[in-house]
Design a protein around this motif. Structure first.
Motif, PDB file in Angstrom:
ATOM      1  N   SER A  66       0.831  -1.197   0.000  1.00  0.00           N
ATOM      2  CA  SER A  66       0.000   0.000   0.000  1.00  0.00           C
ATOM      3  C   SER A  66       0.872   1.256   0.000  1.00  0.00           C
ATOM      4  CB  SER A  66      -0.932  -0.009   1.209  1.00  0.00           C
ATOM      5  OG  SER A  66      -1.715   1.143   1.227  1.00  0.00           O
ATOM      6  N   LYS A  67       1.921   1.270   0.821  1.00  0.00           N
ATOM      7  CA  LYS A  67       2.851   2.404   0.852  1.00  0.00           C
ATOM      8  C   LYS A  67       3.637   2.495  -0.454  1.00  0.00           C
ATOM      9  CE  LYS A  67       3.257   2.530   5.830  1.00  0.00           C
ATOM     10  NZ  LYS A  67       4.051   2.269   7.003  1.00  0.00           N
ATOM     11  N   TRP A  68       3.965   1.347  -1.030  1.00  0.00           N
ATOM     12  CA  TRP A  68       4.664   1.285  -2.311  1.00  0.00           C
ATOM     13  C   TRP A  68       3.814   1.930  -3.409  1.00  0.00           C
ATOM     14  CZ3 TRP A  68       3.392  -2.572  -6.257  1.00  0.00           C
ATOM     15  CH2 TRP A  68       4.309  -2.658  -7.294  1.00  0.00           C
ATOM     16  N   ILE A  69       2.535   1.555  -3.477  1.00  0.00           N
ATOM     17  CA  ILE A  69       1.625   2.112  -4.482  1.00  0.00           C
ATOM     18  C   ILE A  69       1.459   3.617  -4.277  1.00  0.00           C
ATOM     19  CG2 ILE A  69      -0.793   2.177  -5.228  1.00  0.00           C
ATOM     20  CD1 ILE A  69      -0.841  -0.875  -4.844  1.00  0.00           C
ATOM     21  N   GLU A  70       1.318   4.043  -3.044  1.00  0.00           N
ATOM     22  CA  GLU A  70       1.166   5.470  -2.743  1.00  0.00           C
ATOM     23  C   GLU A  70       2.354   6.265  -3.277  1.00  0.00           C
ATOM     24  OE1 GLU A  70       1.285   7.984   1.321  1.00  0.00           O
ATOM     25  OE2 GLU A  70      -0.185   6.344   1.297  1.00  0.00           O
ATOM     26  N   GLU A  71       3.541   5.727  -3.100  1.00  0.00           N
ATOM     27  CA  GLU A  71       4.751   6.404  -3.574  1.00  0.00           C
ATOM     28  C   GLU A  71       4.817   6.395  -5.103  1.00  0.00           C
ATOM     29  OE1 GLU A  71       8.041   8.737  -2.624  1.00  0.00           O
ATOM     30  OE2 GLU A  71       6.417   8.012  -1.350  1.00  0.00           O
ATOM     31  N   ILE A  72       4.418   5.295  -5.733  1.00  0.00           N
ATOM     32  CA  ILE A  72       4.382   5.229  -7.199  1.00  0.00           C
ATOM     33  C   ILE A  72       3.448   6.303  -7.733  1.00  0.00           C
ATOM     34  CG2 ILE A  72       3.635   3.863  -9.193  1.00  0.00           C
ATOM     35  CD1 ILE A  72       4.476   1.343  -7.580  1.00  0.00           C
ATOM     36  N   GLU A  73       2.270   6.427  -7.147  1.00  0.00           N
ATOM     37  CA  GLU A  73       1.293   7.414  -7.599  1.00  0.00           C
ATOM     38  C   GLU A  73       1.850   8.838  -7.487  1.00  0.00           C
ATOM     39  OE1 GLU A  73      -3.059   5.450  -6.861  1.00  0.00           O
ATOM     40  OE2 GLU A  73      -1.985   6.179  -5.087  1.00  0.00           O
ATOM     41  N   LYS A  74       2.620   9.109  -6.450  1.00  0.00           N
ATOM     42  CA  LYS A  74       3.196  10.439  -6.251  1.00  0.00           C
ATOM     43  C   LYS A  74       4.321  10.741  -7.226  1.00  0.00           C
ATOM     44  CE  LYS A  74       3.336  10.165  -1.441  1.00  0.00           C
ATOM     45  NZ  LYS A  74       4.058  10.426  -0.199  1.00  0.00           N
ATOM     46  N   ARG A  75       5.089   9.710  -7.597  1.00  0.00           N
ATOM     47  CA  ARG A  75       6.340   9.947  -8.315  1.00  0.00           C
ATOM     48  C   ARG A  75       6.304   9.632  -9.806  1.00  0.00           C
ATOM     49  NH1 ARG A  75      10.706   7.327  -4.349  1.00  0.00           N
ATOM     50  NH2 ARG A  75      11.995   7.626  -6.194  1.00  0.00           N
ATOM     51  N   CYS A  76       5.259   9.012 -10.289  1.00  0.00           N
ATOM     52  CA  CYS A  76       5.171   8.670 -11.713  1.00  0.00           C
ATOM     53  C   CYS A  76       4.781   9.904 -12.525  1.00  0.00           C
ATOM     54  CB  CYS A  76       4.147   7.552 -11.909  1.00  0.00           C
ATOM     55  SG  CYS A  76       3.781   7.180 -13.624  1.00  0.00           S
ATOM     56  N   PRO A  77       5.672  10.424 -13.390  1.00  0.00           N
ATOM     57  CA  PRO A  77       5.347  11.627 -14.165  1.00  0.00           C
ATOM     58  C   PRO A  77       4.106  11.471 -15.049  1.00  0.00           C
ATOM     59  CG  PRO A  77       7.697  11.171 -14.286  1.00  0.00           C
ATOM     60  CD  PRO A  77       7.063   9.987 -13.621  1.00  0.00           C
ATOM     61  N   ILE A  78       3.897  10.311 -15.640  1.00  0.00           N
ATOM     62  CA  ILE A  78       2.725  10.130 -16.504  1.00  0.00           C
ATOM     63  C   ILE A  78       1.460  10.154 -15.657  1.00  0.00           C
ATOM     64  CG2 ILE A  78       1.574   8.626 -18.180  1.00  0.00           C
ATOM     65  CD1 ILE A  78       4.224   9.922 -19.176  1.00  0.00           C
ATOM     66  N   ASN A  79       1.482   9.511 -14.505  1.00  0.00           N
ATOM     67  CA  ASN A  79       0.332   9.567 -13.601  1.00  0.00           C
ATOM     68  C   ASN A  79       0.040  11.011 -13.211  1.00  0.00           C
ATOM     69  OD1 ASN A  79      -1.670   8.114 -11.838  1.00  0.00           O
ATOM     70  ND2 ASN A  79      -0.490   9.159 -10.250  1.00  0.00           N
ATOM     71  N   ASP A  80       1.088  11.772 -12.928  1.00  0.00           N
ATOM     72  CA  ASP A  80       0.922  13.178 -12.565  1.00  0.00           C
ATOM     73  C   ASP A  80       0.279  13.961 -13.708  1.00  0.00           C
ATOM     74  OD1 ASP A  80       1.705  15.571 -10.734  1.00  0.00           O
ATOM     75  OD2 ASP A  80       2.468  16.093 -12.723  1.00  0.00           O
ATOM     76  N   ASN A  81       0.750  13.748 -14.934  1.00  0.00           N
ATOM     77  CA  ASN A  81       0.206  14.466 -16.083  1.00  0.00           C
ATOM     78  C   ASN A  81      -1.237  14.092 -16.365  1.00  0.00           C
ATOM     79  OD1 ASN A  81       2.517  15.678 -18.492  1.00  0.00           O
ATOM     80  ND2 ASN A  81       2.879  15.428 -16.336  1.00  0.00           N
ATOM     81  N   ILE A  82      -1.618  12.857 -16.084  1.00  0.00           N
ATOM     82  CA  ILE A  82      -2.997  12.425 -16.315  1.00  0.00           C
ATOM     83  C   ILE A  82      -3.926  12.932 -15.213  1.00  0.00           C
ATOM     84  CG2 ILE A  82      -4.525  10.407 -16.414  1.00  0.00           C
ATOM     85  CD1 ILE A  82      -2.208   8.898 -17.759  1.00  0.00           C
ATOM     86  N   THR A  83      -3.475  12.902 -13.977  1.00  0.00           N
ATOM     87  CA  THR A  83      -4.351  13.259 -12.859  1.00  0.00           C
ATOM     88  C   THR A  83      -4.394  14.743 -12.549  1.00  0.00           C
ATOM     89  OG1 THR A  83      -2.611  12.759 -11.253  1.00  0.00           O
ATOM     90  CG2 THR A  83      -4.148  10.989 -11.765  1.00  0.00           C
TER      91      THR A  83
END
Length: 153
Positions: A117-134
């Motif tokens: 869960s903490k791993w996924i939370e960090e991925i969501e924060k640090r993934c540039p494509i996720n950031d650009n989409i959200t």
């Protein structure tokens, strides 16, 4: 670390097919036949999902290493639904892009659900494509100065 600049150039090969070049690579974007293409490659919205999957893979492995998670493998499945009506000029209340994107991660690891869960939370924060989409990213579209001039007879 200074900002990194990434860029592509693209050339229409047909109304539904595009060749994209970046660094020393090139790839084709095409539409399925039912959308006017030749079905020779993924379409733009599929590449968007693919870029999210690739980014999650890179960031997921990076974060796993930082968090001392043994990650033997990672499978990423992503899907999304969109209504093509606005794309084709029809009135609709739906947005043009994906209504929602669903991401499922299948990590091969012995990490606990709490750690993942903490791993996924960090991925969501640090993934540039996720950031650009959200998050809203300003996109400025203009006509370039080197546009080929048209002539009239």
């Amino acid at each position: 670390m200074p900002d990194l600049k990434f860029s592509v150039s693209a050339q229409a090969l047909s109304p539904a097919k595009t060749e994209v070049k970046t660094r020393k690579f090139s790839f084709i974007i095409d539409e399925p036949k039912e959308l006017g293409g030749t079905n020779e490659a993924a379409n733009p919205v599929e590449y968007l999902l693919g870029s999210l999957a690739g980014c999650i893979n890179v960031v997921g492995h990076l974060v796993a290493k930082e968090q001392n998670i043994t990650l033997s493998n990672l499978k990423v499945e992503i899907s999304g639904n969109l209504n093509p009506e606005k794309l084709f000029g029809k009135a609709t209340e739906d947005r043009t892009g994906y209504k929602e994107i669903s991401v499922k991660l299948y990590p091969e690891t012995d990490a606990s659900p709490e750690v993942l869960s903490k791993w996924i939370e960090e991925i969501e924060k640090r993934c540039p494509i996720n950031d650009n989409i959200t998050n809203s990213t300003p996109v400025k579209v203009s006509v370039g100065a080197d546009t080929a001039s048209t002539t009239t007879a």
